[in-house]
Scaffold this motif. Structure first.
Motif, PDB file in Angstrom:
ATOM      1  N   MET A 169      -8.402   0.659   0.341  1.00  0.00           N
ATOM      2  CA  MET A 169      -8.395  -0.491   1.218  1.00  0.00           C
ATOM      3  C   MET A 169      -9.470  -0.265   2.303  1.00  0.00           C
ATOM      4  SD  MET A 169      -4.242  -0.578   1.622  1.00  0.00           S
ATOM      5  CE  MET A 169      -4.260  -1.643   3.061  1.00  0.00           C
ATOM      6  N   ARG A 209      -7.366  -4.169  -2.864  1.00  0.00           N
ATOM      7  CA  ARG A 209      -5.955  -4.324  -2.526  1.00  0.00           C
ATOM      8  C   ARG A 209      -5.225  -3.001  -2.701  1.00  0.00           C
ATOM      9  NH1 ARG A 209      -3.861  -8.703  -6.548  1.00  0.00           N
ATOM     10  NH2 ARG A 209      -4.907  -7.206  -7.915  1.00  0.00           N
ATOM     11  N   TYR A 210      -4.158  -2.845  -1.949  1.00  0.00           N
ATOM     12  CA  TYR A 210      -3.329  -1.648  -2.067  1.00  0.00           C
ATOM     13  C   TYR A 210      -2.890  -1.433  -3.512  1.00  0.00           C
ATOM     14  CZ  TYR A 210       0.953   1.147  -1.805  1.00  0.00           C
ATOM     15  OH  TYR A 210       1.928   2.100  -2.021  1.00  0.00           O
ATOM     16  N   ARG A 216      -0.236  -6.577   1.409  1.00  0.00           N
ATOM     17  CA  ARG A 216       0.199  -7.661   0.518  1.00  0.00           C
ATOM     18  C   ARG A 216       1.429  -7.245  -0.279  1.00  0.00           C
ATOM     19  NH1 ARG A 216      -5.632  -9.745  -1.959  1.00  0.00           N
ATOM     20  NH2 ARG A 216      -6.873  -9.219  -0.118  1.00  0.00           N
TER      21      ARG A 216
END
Length: 365
Positions: A150, A154-155, A263
């Motif tokens: 990140m 995205r994670y 997220r």
């Protein structure tokens, strides 16, 4: 019309609040740590000086410039350290990362190593001091996965890279296609979180489970509700200055910010392995310092895993910095920690002896 919009907005807010809500796990704080009557070695002062260099490397910088400076400095942590292993980058079509192979290693014994760095920094290069030692004490080829970080990714992308690397090392070694005889998943800090998440994922997918897991100062709970997240701010020279200020922000606000960044809800087992199903997991060794902010993350995970019937051990060191292992061989306590890891793995599958998983597979084939 405005009432309909307000009603929908209220419903969305309530749904998010329910998703972010964290179960109270304070009952896991029941076990007291044994008193420590030993002070850190003199070399610990040299480690603290190195940490001051790390934090000063990004001083005065903001945003991406600060992050890139931190990444560059982390990649120098292993520079100048005598390393005995061969470092071999993965090839085309293989997961990104590097093989770390100590002299005389049995390459059918494999460790997937997942580096730390708060999911935004770190690399296989930055953690060579750890992977070099792991290969030696485990007599195993270590694959240090270079997972996506990140905020560029995205994670969940980084987590998927770790999953793919795990599937791959089960049947591929540094010298080509070969089933693994013994498999370990290991990681530190944020990588320790990915390690513990990966164990549950492999179990739920019906994959061959790892023979053991090692988590060094792991993050296990993004809800930040463990007492040491606040109580140990002043005694943690690495995480305290970086994350201690978060203690002044109300938890619901932190949960919203975490959800926006990752997220993933902070109470989700994908980000907080402590809050998932911890039954039927492999033997797991967890290391932590008694003065670091993530101490209770480690304590709670081990307590809950044991309650679920999974074998787990917590070994603590007095007065150490977060992930002190990365300062081997300078720090005697780091050398002790790797010896402890070697004993743990040797009890499960001594070098040259197939693991129980492989033996069972042979009998049923």
């Amino acid at each position: 019309m405005i009432w309909i919009v307000l009603a929908i907005l209220l419903a969305v807010i309530l749904a998010l609040l329910l998703a972010l809500r964290a179960e109270d796990l304070s009952h896991l704080d029941r076990d007291e740590l044994p008193p420590c009557d030993r002070k850190p070695s003199d070399q610990h002062e040299e480690v603290l000086a190195k940490l001051r260099e790390l934090t000063s490397s990004a001083r005065g910088l903001k945003g991406k410039a600060r992050l890139y400076a931190l990444r560059r400095h982390m990649d120098t942590l292993s520079d100048g350290i005598p390393l005995s292993s061969e470092f071999r980058p993965s090839g085309a079509g293989e997961p990104r990362g590097e093989w770390v192979i100590a002299p005389g290693t049995d390459t059918s014994r494999r460790i997937l190593y997942i580096h730390g760095g708060a999911w935004v920094a770190g690399s296989p290069r930055s953690h060579r001091a750890i992977t070099d030692q792991l290969s030696r004490v485990a007599n195993a080829a270590v694959f240090a996965v270079d997972y996506r970080l990140m905020p560029e990714h995205r994670y969940i992308d980084g987590l998927r890279d770790c999953r793919n690397a795990y599937r791959w090392i089960l049947d591929h070694g540094p010298d080509g296609d070969q089933p693994a005889s013994f498999v370990v998943v290991a990681g530190d800090s944020a990588g320790g979180s990915h390690t513990l998440v990966l164990l549950a994922w492999a179990r739920d997918r019906g994959l061959r489970q790892a023979d053991a897991a090692i988590a060094l100062s792991p993050s296990t709970d993004l809800t930040l509700t463990a007492p040491s997240n606040r109580n140990n701010i002043g005694t943690d020279p690495l995480l305290g200055p970086t994350f201690g200020g978060l203690s002044r922000i109300p938890l619901p606000v932190l949960w919203w910010a975490s959800y926006a960044a990752f997220r993933v809800p902070p109470a989700s087992p994908l980000a907080s392995p402590l809050r998932g199903n911890l039954a039927n997991l492999p033997p797991t060794l967890v290391h932590a310092s008694d003065c670091e902010m993530l101490l209770d993350n480690a304590r709670r995970y081990v307590a809950r895993a044991r309650d679920a019937g999974s074998p787990a051990e917590l070994h603590t060191w007095p007065g150490m910095v977060h992930v002190w292992h990365i300062f081997a061989p300078l720090l005697p306590e780091a050398e002790e920690a790797f010896d402890d890891i070697g004993r743990f793995l040797h009890q499960l599958a001594p070098a040259g002896k197939p693991s129980a998983t492989v033996e069972q597979a042979r009998k049923t084939s």
